[in-house]
Motif scaffolding. Structure first.
Motif: not given
Length: 71
Positions: A18-31
């Protein structure tokens, strides 16, 4: 005792995910934004440098025709 340790490990793993989900979503949107920008630039290069003036006029006329006859 083993069952309690198992559930503690699972709980720690869930909290970490859950804590790493924001980093994953941010990198996915950026890509995704980068891919859209790259595709747009590639299309503009194709449209302005590879199509002749007659082909551009034909594409414009096609878009207008499709817009009028969408029903």
């Amino acid at each position: 005792m083993r069952q309690a340790i198992f559930y503690i490990v699972i709980a720690i793993a869930v909290v970490g995910l859950v804590l790493n989900l924001d980093a994953f979503l941010f990198s996915f949107v950026k890509m995704a934004i980068s891919v859209v920008i790259f595709a747009g630039i590639a299309y503009l290069i194709y449209y302005f440098f590879f199509l002749t003036e007659e082909q551009r006029k034909y594409k414009r006329a096609q878009r207008k025709y499709k817009k009028r006859h969408r029903k």
